[in-house]
Design an enzyme around this catalytic site. Sequence first.
Site, PDB file in Angstrom:
ATOM      1  N   GLY A 147      32.881  27.695  53.835  1.00  0.00           N
ATOM      2  CA  GLY A 147      32.976  29.156  53.921  1.00  0.00           C
ATOM      3  C   GLY A 147      32.064  29.682  55.005  1.00  0.00           C
ATOM      4  N   GLY A 155      29.637  35.884  54.920  1.00  0.00           N
ATOM      5  CA  GLY A 155      28.214  36.206  54.859  1.00  0.00           C
ATOM      6  C   GLY A 155      27.411  35.174  54.087  1.00  0.00           C
ATOM      7  N   ASP A 215      40.257  29.166  46.484  1.00  0.00           N
ATOM      8  CA  ASP A 215      40.007  27.734  46.701  1.00  0.00           C
ATOM      9  C   ASP A 215      38.701  27.284  46.077  1.00  0.00           C
ATOM     10  OD1 ASP A 215      42.222  28.092  48.207  1.00  0.00           O
ATOM     11  OD2 ASP A 215      41.385  27.351  50.094  1.00  0.00           O
ATOM     12  N   ARG A 218      33.638  51.995  40.284  1.00  0.00           N
ATOM     13  CA  ARG A 218      35.030  51.849  40.729  1.00  0.00           C
ATOM     14  C   ARG A 218      36.033  51.718  39.597  1.00  0.00           C
ATOM     15  NH1 ARG A 218      33.828  47.844  45.824  1.00  0.00           N
ATOM     16  NH2 ARG A 218      33.097  49.527  47.167  1.00  0.00           N
ATOM     17  N   GLU A 270      30.991  35.782  46.788  1.00  0.00           N
ATOM     18  CA  GLU A 270      32.009  36.227  45.833  1.00  0.00           C
ATOM     19  C   GLU A 270      32.459  35.091  44.913  1.00  0.00           C
ATOM     20  OE1 GLU A 270      34.976  38.744  47.604  1.00  0.00           O
ATOM     21  OE2 GLU A 270      36.257  38.695  45.827  1.00  0.00           O
ATOM     22  N   SER A 282      27.873  43.635  47.153  1.00  0.00           N
ATOM     23  CA  SER A 282      28.346  42.309  47.545  1.00  0.00           C
ATOM     24  C   SER A 282      27.657  41.838  48.811  1.00  0.00           C
ATOM     25  CB  SER A 282      29.855  42.321  47.751  1.00  0.00           C
ATOM     26  OG  SER A 282      30.249  41.086  48.278  1.00  0.00           O
TER      27      SER A 282
HETATM   28  C1  LIG Z   1      38.348  45.479  52.842  1.00  0.00           C
HETATM   29  C2  LIG Z   1      37.089  45.096  52.140  1.00  0.00           C
HETATM   30  C3  LIG Z   1      35.970  45.937  52.204  1.00  0.00           C
HETATM   31  C4  LIG Z   1      34.787  45.596  51.573  1.00  0.00           C
HETATM   32  N1  LIG Z   1      33.705  46.440  51.679  1.00  0.00           N
HETATM   33  C5  LIG Z   1      32.524  46.072  51.118  1.00  0.00           C
HETATM   34  C6  LIG Z   1      31.363  46.881  51.292  1.00  0.00           C
HETATM   35  O1  LIG Z   1      31.399  47.919  51.925  1.00  0.00           O
HETATM   36  N2  LIG Z   1      30.215  46.483  50.755  1.00  0.00           N
HETATM   37  C7  LIG Z   1      30.123  45.318  50.038  1.00  0.00           C
HETATM   38  O2  LIG Z   1      29.036  45.008  49.598  1.00  0.00           O
HETATM   39  N3  LIG Z   1      31.210  44.532  49.873  1.00  0.00           N
HETATM   40  C8  LIG Z   1      32.396  44.872  50.385  1.00  0.00           C
HETATM   41  N4  LIG Z   1      33.505  44.069  50.213  1.00  0.00           N
HETATM   42  C9  LIG Z   1      33.365  42.816  49.493  1.00  0.00           C
HETATM   43  C10 LIG Z   1      32.750  41.776  50.388  1.00  0.00           C
HETATM   44  O3  LIG Z   1      33.114  41.972  51.718  1.00  0.00           O
HETATM   45  C11 LIG Z   1      33.162  40.384  50.017  1.00  0.00           C
HETATM   46  O4  LIG Z   1      32.995  40.205  48.661  1.00  0.00           O
HETATM   47  C12 LIG Z   1      32.296  39.397  50.723  1.00  0.00           C
HETATM   48  O5  LIG Z   1      32.425  39.570  52.102  1.00  0.00           O
HETATM   49  C13 LIG Z   1      32.605  37.973  50.373  1.00  0.00           C
HETATM   50  O6  LIG Z   1      31.815  37.160  51.221  1.00  0.00           O
HETATM   51  P1  LIG Z   1      31.713  35.622  51.060  1.00  0.00           P
HETATM   52  O7  LIG Z   1      30.674  35.153  51.989  1.00  0.00           O
HETATM   53  O8  LIG Z   1      31.557  35.290  49.637  1.00  0.00           O
HETATM   54  O9  LIG Z   1      33.115  35.092  51.486  1.00  0.00           O
HETATM   55  P2  LIG Z   1      34.062  35.444  52.732  1.00  0.00           P
HETATM   56  O10 LIG Z   1      33.433  36.287  53.727  1.00  0.00           O
HETATM   57  O11 LIG Z   1      35.329  35.864  52.163  1.00  0.00           O
HETATM   58  O12 LIG Z   1      34.258  34.068  53.367  1.00  0.00           O
HETATM   59  C14 LIG Z   1      34.980  33.056  52.741  1.00  0.00           C
HETATM   60  C15 LIG Z   1      34.988  31.909  53.661  1.00  0.00           C
HETATM   61  O13 LIG Z   1      35.378  30.753  53.000  1.00  0.00           O
HETATM   62  C16 LIG Z   1      36.328  30.098  53.763  1.00  0.00           C
HETATM   63  N5  LIG Z   1      37.151  29.282  52.877  1.00  0.00           N
HETATM   64  C17 LIG Z   1      37.815  29.691  51.784  1.00  0.00           C
HETATM   65  N6  LIG Z   1      38.464  28.669  51.251  1.00  0.00           N
HETATM   66  C18 LIG Z   1      38.192  27.591  52.016  1.00  0.00           C
HETATM   67  C19 LIG Z   1      38.588  26.229  51.980  1.00  0.00           C
HETATM   68  N7  LIG Z   1      39.406  25.746  51.052  1.00  0.00           N
HETATM   69  N8  LIG Z   1      38.134  25.407  52.943  1.00  0.00           N
HETATM   70  C20 LIG Z   1      37.322  25.861  53.906  1.00  0.00           C
HETATM   71  N9  LIG Z   1      36.922  27.135  53.984  1.00  0.00           N
HETATM   72  C21 LIG Z   1      37.359  27.977  53.040  1.00  0.00           C
HETATM   73  C22 LIG Z   1      37.058  31.154  54.465  1.00  0.00           C
HETATM   74  O14 LIG Z   1      37.704  30.679  55.605  1.00  0.00           O
HETATM   75  C23 LIG Z   1      35.929  32.078  54.818  1.00  0.00           C
HETATM   76  O15 LIG Z   1      35.297  31.664  55.988  1.00  0.00           O
HETATM   77  C24 LIG Z   1      34.702  44.393  50.840  1.00  0.00           C
HETATM   78  C25 LIG Z   1      35.805  43.546  50.770  1.00  0.00           C
HETATM   79  C26 LIG Z   1      36.994  43.886  51.398  1.00  0.00           C
HETATM   80  C27 LIG Z   1      38.169  42.964  51.307  1.00  0.00           C
END
Ligand SMILES: Cc1cc2nc3c(=O)[nH]c(=O)nc-3n(C[C@H](O)[C@H](O)[C@H](O)COP(=O)(O)OP(=O)(O)OC[C@H]3O[C@@H](n4cnc5c(N)ncnc54)[C@H](O)[C@@H]3O)c2cc1C
Lengths: 269, 638, 255
Positions: free
Chosen positions: B17, B20, B230, B324, B415, B430
Amino acid sequence: MTTTATTPPRPRAAIAERTLRTDRWWLAPLLTFLGLAGFLVYATVRIFVNDNYWVEEFHYLAPFYSPCLSESCAPGSSHFLGQPFPQLPSWMSPAMLVLALPGGFRATCYYYRKSYYRSFWLSPPACAVPDGHKKYTGETRFPLLIQNVHRYFFYAAVLVGLVLTYDAVISFHGKEGGFGIGLGSLILVVNAVLIWGYTLGCHSCRNIVGGRLTHFSKHPIRYWMWTQVGKLNKRHQLFAWLSMFSVVIADAYVWMVASGAINDLRIFN
Amino acid sequence: MTDKDITRLSYDVVVIGAGGAGLRAAIEARLAGKKTAIISKSLFGKAHTVMAEGGAAAAMGNANSNDNWMVHYKDTIRGGKFLNHYRMAELHAKEAPERIWELETYGALFDRTKDGKISQRNFGGHEYPRLAHVGDRTGLELIRTLQQKIVSLQQEDFAESGDYEARLAVFAETTITELMLTDGKVAGAFGYRREDGQFLLFEAPAVVLATGGVGKSFKVTSNSWEYTGDGHALAMRAGANLVNMEFLQFHPTGMVWPPSVKGILVTESVRGDGGVLRNSEGRRFMFDYIPEVFKAQYATTEEEGDRWYTDPDNNKRPPELLPRDEVARAINSEVKAGRGSPHGGVFLDVSTRMKPEVIIKRLPSMHHQFKELADVDITKEPMEVGPTCHYVMGGVEVDPDSTQSAVPGLFAAGEVAGGMHGSNRLGGNSLSDLLVFGKRAGEYAALYVDQTAERPAVAQSDVDAAMAKALTPLVEDAEGGENPYTVQHELQQVMNDLVGIIRRADELEEALVKIAEFKKRLASVRVGGGRKYNPGWHLAIDLHNMVVVSEAIAKAALERTESRGGHTRDDHGKMDPNWRKINLICSVQGDGVSLRRQPVPTMPIELLGLFDRSELAKYLTEDELAAFDESTKDGEKE
Amino acid sequence: MTTRHFRVWRGDDQGGALTDYDVEVNEGEVVLDIVHRLQATQAPDLAVRWNCKAGKCGSCSAEINGKPGLLCMTRMNTFGPDETVTVTPVRTFPVMRDLVTDVSFNYEKAREIPAFAPPADLKPGEYRMQQVDVERSQEFRKCIECFLCQNTCHVIRDHEENKAAFAGPRFFIRAAELDMHPLDARDDRKEFAQEEQGLGFCNITKCCTEVCPEHIKITDNAIIPMKERVVDRKYDPLTWLGRKIFRRDQLESQK
Ligand SMILES: Cc1cc2nc3c(=O)[nH]c(=O)nc-3n(C[C@H](O)[C@H](O)[C@H](O)COP(=O)(O)OP(=O)(O)OC[C@H]3O[C@@H](n4cnc5c(N)ncnc54)[C@H](O)[C@@H]3O)c2cc1C
Ligand code: SF4
Ligand code: SF4
Ligand code: FES
Ligand code: FES
């Protein structure tokens, strides 16, 4: 993408068409070409005319011949800058002495560069349309490296602007002396305003007044100036064309009045 | 299948992943000296985090000096309806400011206050303006900053060794399909490269899951193709547990028109900055939906609500800024009652409340999005909005301090991890969650590697099995097989209709029957084309994860017979204090999901004592309250 | 609902061709929706990149009727009712398959720019910056790395051989962003842009600005200011004179 790419340069998509654009992308460069070419033709003709650039009656000086710096200038047409140059050979006109400054300013102007690179050089003629050249090095080396002298021309252009302003002021001259207004005076004023709009919107100017600072907050006045120049700069292309037309119109108007082809439309005195 | 079919790579820490959480984890692991790989399904810098708009919550107290970690903690717990893992919420509230400030040292440029500090904005459920932001593109700033920090670490390594990737490598467009275990411990991860279908085996004692969420299993969602759950599925298959899977956040404001953009998010900042919700009769209906537990914190008249924007210390906030889940349910009811907008949403209006210049300055990407996608100029007309599946509160059950799951060597952050947000996440929590727990994941994964004497070897049979499974959809099938896109569409429809924002026992049971059918159909999904960048093939693989995660969600939703946060039961409309004590845990048993109950970790008295007794009374059982009274009495005596 | 004629380039590094499709189009749809419909109904293995479907991630860059753009932000109602819509991959980068290209060029160039240099005397939490001072850099940080500017820039689009020496507009705005950053501790960004990034190749013909979906004024606000800053250092007579007479910081950015 950092690791997965395989090394040697790989082929691009094999698309036969050189461009798939379906809009009339050639229209803009064509119009630019015609506009710039028209100006060049007028300018060339005009600097060889070597006459009809000064209307003694109303103190109208044609912008192409301002300032008039040679002893061969028409009587009265030289002003505060005097006549530092001697009598010129007969094929040369006083316009040629000063042409280099505004001409160089425009030739090295970032906007004009864009417009002639696109319309004359076809490099590129329009976005996503192949440029017309086998090799391309841009402005990295001589002669185009010289474009960097734009800064010098900007400083000179400020002087030219002052001279044209002076010309506009003295054009408020009555037939019998004293104050007067004619269409010619108004045209010269509009021309001066547009020239300033163009000159002060220059990218070099924007950089000099404030753009080069890192901390605007520490230089509130320069920040204000930068903001104002920025407003003109956003319309630099517009002012480039308007001032080019206004120079031609002003010049042609004086020419026609001086040659007696038309009479100046007098509004007052 | 020969060994040539697979590229073997060896790392200390593998981060799955590049959002962030993943990037922050990788930075920390690399700073701890570990050879680290970052793996991502899409290109570097495109992960979901890039889409986050509103901001990152951290009690820095720049906009209102009354703010501190304790207030943030209380808001988070309140928002999650007391189901959050108390320790995660505590760590999050305490560490978020440091994590945000750190970003500035990486080059981030947040919007500023007058005295040059990071500006903070209001958001639903947060008592004070708390979200560090950059216009409405905060996620982009966050991910780009982390990306650039990674590049800067690579530059350091290059200066030292002549190789940018000596200690930190990015594998973009690479998907992990299976985790490799040896003796119950993590030994590596197996996956394929999208570009050419090449299989890769990463051998590593520690794996950090940072794969984000599950929203793609729903028809109307703000999530992208990547969100197929995933990480959730990988963790379950590896033997880890998922917690709180019944809690899904339906963001109240997604676009509803045109159909092709239905679900795309309209940021909550629209409301935080003054936007109001109206129904077709022009009524600000949110005033009719303030629940008992929030009565004390929200304005009851429009006048007071409006005053709050300029004088927050002496007025209560408008109910548009309720958490929300409340707003989403309210919109849902209005539409059901026939007071919706022409395209089945409600109106969200800023045009009558802010000057056009201010709207464009503060909400540039919303302005852009509506203009380009819906032909609506939000400075002149209201938007039409409705709920959209947005975020999964549930995720891998982890130890709060180390982020390690039940499987040694398997960590989870972001997440994909569960517990932090309880039954409902507050906006902005988040992005800070990603940073706080991303850092911890990297740190503890590195520590785990240090403490692992022998690197576990991956068994060849496991690799062969993973490879065979991945190749199944490409095997020729006489009958032609199922089209993966069809199965996906049907699954999305089922989840949307039967496991959506309002749930009922009979519908959930029906959903489980359908999911069982999908499971059977998966085996016969077939795609044409080869292994080279073949989206049909990629989807066919991801479908397995979508189905198993959907099963976990539906099972947990059926089990929990109350309504709380992101789980609303039509047939059990009330919040039940007895259910507050229970977490539902999903794990994989055979080829199905099994569910069990587990007590929610008890909040220690120092933290519980931060709340008023009257507020606790709304959430706790009589016995718990009695115990609370007992312990505070003790405290007074001492 | 209507049926429209589409041509999509299908192929890989071995070659390919425009393939014809007739496909359903509904009100309000964008080109990416149509590509997805093709995947779901006629061409399951049609390769395309996308993520956000809202112009935020910069994944779905392609060329539509010859014009570089984002598939997810190109609305179908911008075409005439009977117009054939031709979708091709971006031209400047090597093709992987169908609409997907290998954009690693950009990631390599990104790695060559020295990162933000934090000021030595400030700890996290002590950074103070004024809004007016960060705004210019913030404009450049809006970049979603769609690389459409890189794709359209004729310096490399039409001259593969320039790729080694030319970083491209995306990275000129990065250079400008750092040069204008109120707290960046490096002082050599202009020289770096000129000498290492190939700023001089740019002939300011502004195609990068024309295609930028984030409407970043790449040429006016980044490239030209950087060229001017180089001139400040290298060629300007008045700066030289001024430096002799005035306080240096009035003329030069202080770092
Ligand atoms: C439109 C939108 C607006 C949002 N606004 C806000 C906000 O204002 N404030 C806030 O706090 N939160 C907000 N959120 C929520 C927040 O953005 C997400 O919860 C957060 O970015 C998730 O980050 P993460 O690092 O967990 O995963 P992500 O940023 O989703 O990254 C997941 C990563 O895992 C990789 N991955 C997934 N499966 C696999 C696999 N099988 N093999 C290899 N790689 C894989 C993907 O390619 C990706 O790089 C928002 C979400 C959305 C959709
Ligand atoms: S302005 Fe310069 S960088 Fe931009 S496209 Fe034209 S040549 Fe390339
Ligand atoms: S500058 Fe604009 S066109 Fe270039 S990559 Fe960034 S967003 Fe895309
Ligand atoms: S006059 Fe056009 S940029 Fe200077
Ligand atoms: S899909 Fe994200 S920009 Fe088009």
